[in-house]
Design an enzyme around this catalytic site. Structure first.
Site, PDB file in Angstrom:
ATOM      1  N   ASP A   1      35.032   9.021  12.351  1.00 38.97           N
ATOM      2  CA  ASP A   1      34.888   7.994  11.305  1.00 38.97           C
ATOM      3  C   ASP A   1      33.775   8.294  10.316  1.00 38.97           C
ATOM      4  OD1 ASP A   1      36.942   6.599  12.556  1.00 38.97           O
ATOM      5  OD2 ASP A   1      35.561   5.477  13.813  1.00 38.97           O
TER       6      ASP A   1
ATOM      7  N   LYS B   1      36.070  11.385   6.633  1.00 38.49           N
ATOM      8  CA  LYS B   1      36.829  12.625   6.364  1.00 38.49           C
ATOM      9  C   LYS B   1      37.965  12.397   5.361  1.00 38.49           C
ATOM     10  CE  LYS B   1      37.501  12.829  10.830  1.00 38.49           C
ATOM     11  NZ  LYS B   1      36.538  11.825  11.319  1.00 38.49           N
TER      12      LYS B   1
ATOM     13  N   GLY C   1      42.107   7.479  12.136  1.00 37.34           N
ATOM     14  CA  GLY C   1      42.353   6.509  11.072  1.00 37.34           C
ATOM     15  C   GLY C   1      41.505   6.958   9.905  1.00 37.34           C
ATOM     16  N   HIS C   2      42.131   7.560   8.912  1.00 40.06           N
ATOM     17  CA  HIS C   2      41.396   8.119   7.778  1.00 40.06           C
ATOM     18  C   HIS C   2      41.613   7.242   6.548  1.00 40.06           C
ATOM     19  CE1 HIS C   2      41.284  12.384   9.758  1.00 40.06           C
ATOM     20  NE2 HIS C   2      40.745  11.439  10.488  1.00 40.06           N
TER      21      HIS C   2
ATOM     22  N   GLN D   1      38.797  13.063  14.379  1.00 41.49           N
ATOM     23  CA  GLN D   1      37.700  12.769  15.313  1.00 41.49           C
ATOM     24  C   GLN D   1      36.418  13.483  14.855  1.00 41.49           C
ATOM     25  OE1 GLN D   1      40.991  13.736  17.099  1.00 41.49           O
ATOM     26  NE2 GLN D   1      41.295  11.656  16.406  1.00 41.49           N
TER      27      GLN D   1
END
Ligand code: GDP
Ligand code: IMO
Ligand code: MG
Length: 423
Positions: A13, A16, A40-41, A221
């Protein structure tokens, strides 16, 4: 040409998705090399906000080709939901997204196994995202997995064999579930996958390299969640480090170019596991509130703390980071002072070396720096940076021995400041 890799240096988080989107105009191909919908980007631009899970973050900038690489684990149901949401918002993907035949499928029972394993661990649970990541990679490594390319060959038999095996394990855990309900959306997702070009991605990527195409590999990650080098066992089930881009895409180490290491101006973690510089006071609450530190996938509040240079130096070393990117600087805008963890005290002894096992108790040793007490969120050039912020950047560059190329001062694509001329 070489493959540039962008990856997280902390516990995920870091931002990225935002930076991949910002860098995409400089590339022809954007690829994901590991992880799956545990990621979750988040991307924000022109008043829109998107959260991507399995689809690379290069999907919003022109007609770039985006590839889901062989190292990824793909859940058809969640993939379809992601595709549908993008298409409804006017972003058709069919010609711009390709999927490796060697990527492994997350089966509906993998999700159930993830839940069963977690509940059996009780208070020592990992705090996974519950997306079946561990069980899917376990099947891959134990040579029981089903790959995307299998959709085209003898799929039904392979699926049945796997499900039967998983149900036997679930029985041992006395785990109750409703498989048909999960299977409905899973098989609809499988049909959705068939709409896309399923490719031998290692050939496509190496051909692109030979043809001087520019390639960006997007990590998921972060290094502290890497299966080998993270805070084991509180990690994810893939190699999130730079070497993972080689195995997750099929590229040779000598074809790696720049390694972009991305970190927050502070530090967060979601899920269980050690976090030496975690704050349990109002400063941590403030970071969570200002930085809106809640999981983009699970909505769980993220644990917050000061920047940890022991862990960051380790991450820079393991990944061979050549350029640093600092995110969420604006979150610290109003802090009177900023702490940076420069060493751990373990059993009374001070060390700057990242230890074998963090959970044995590592007490942070801090240096205190003055805060900048200035709203940085509207700044567009480094010439505007307050003196104290420059001092923080210089301090980090000296400690980490790598230049900070990009500073992010807000979630929007435009709130990004490039510090050195890109070449
Ligand atoms: P990723 O998983 O590494 O892509 O990061 P996430 O998207 O899970 O989390 C990063 C969060 O911070 C998202 O909500 C972003 O919109 C937000 N974000 C990214 N950069 C900045 C920044 O510089 N400042 C602030 N305030 N928010 C940011
Ligand atoms: P992005 O790409 C933050 C964490 C989970 C849990 C551990 C194992 O958005 O940075 P898993 O479901 O992978 O088996 O969970 O890893 N985790 C993440 N934390 N960001 C992520 O991805 C994460 N993906 C997994 O919270 O502690
Ligand atoms: Mg995320």
């Amino acid at each position: 040409m070489k493959v540039d890799v962008l990856l997280g240096l902390q516990w995920g988080d870091e931002g990225k998705g935002k930076v991949v989107d910002v860098l995409t105009p400089g590339y022809d191909l954007i690829t994901r090399f590991q992880g799956g919908p545990n990621a979750g980007h988040t991307l924000e631009f022109e008043g829109n906000k998107f959260v991507l899970r399995s689809i690379p973050s290069g999907i919003f900038q022109g007609d770039k080709v985006n590839i889901i690489g062989n190292g990824v684990v793909l859940d058809p149901a969640l993939f379809k939901a992601e595709v549908d949401a993008l298409e409804v918002s006017g972003h058709p993907l069919t010609d711009r997204l390709k999927i490796s035949k060697k990527a492994h499928l997350i089966l509906p029972t993998h999700r159930l196994l993830d839940a069963a394993y977690e509940s059996s661990k009780g208070s020592s649970k990992i705090g996974t995202t519950g997306k079946g990541i561990g069980p899917a990679y376990t099947d891959k490594v134990s040579r029981n997995g089903i790959r995307v390319g299998d959709i085209l060959h003898n799929f039904d038999e392979k699926y049945k064999t796997a499900i039967t095996r998983h149900e036997e394990i679930l029985k041992q855990y006395h785990f109750e579930y409703d498989l048909p309900a999960l299977e409905k959306s899973w098989f609809e997702g499988l049909e959705c996958i068939k709409r896309f070009e399923l490719i031998d991605s290692e050939h496509v990527i190496n051909d692109a390299l030979r043809n001087d195409k520019r390639i960006l590999a997007e990590g998921a990650q972060g290094t502290m969640l890497d299966i080998d080098f993270g805070s084991y066992p509180f990690v994810t089930s893939s190699n999130t480090v730079c070497a993972g881009a080689c195995t997750g895409l099929g590229i040779a180490p000598r074809n790696i170019g720049e390694v972009y290491g991305i970190f927050k101006a502070y530090c967060t973690r979601v899920g269980s596991g050690p976090f030496p510089s975690e704050l349990f006071d109002e400063k941590g609450d403030e970071m969570r509130k200002i930085g809106f530190e809640f999981g983009s996938v699970t909505g769980r509040p993220r644990r917050c703390g000061w920047i940890d240079l022991v862990a960051l130096k380790y991450a820079v070393m393991i990944n061979g980071v050549s350029r640093l990117i600092m995110m969420k600087s604006d979150v610290l805008d109003q802090f009177e002072t900023i702490n940076a963890c420069v060493a751990y005290k373990i059993n009374g002894k001070e060390t700057e070396r990242f230890p074998y096992d963090l959970s044995e108790g590592a007490e942070p040793v801090y240096v205190e720096l003055p805060g900048w007490k200035t709203d940085m969120s509207q700044m567009v050039s480094e010439d505007e940076f307050p003196e104290e912020f420059n001092a923080y950047l210089n301090f980090l560059e000296e400690e980490l021995e790598v230049p900070i190329h990009i500073v992010s001062v807000g979630p929007d694509r435009d709130q990004t400041i490039l510090r050195y001329q890109e070449n």
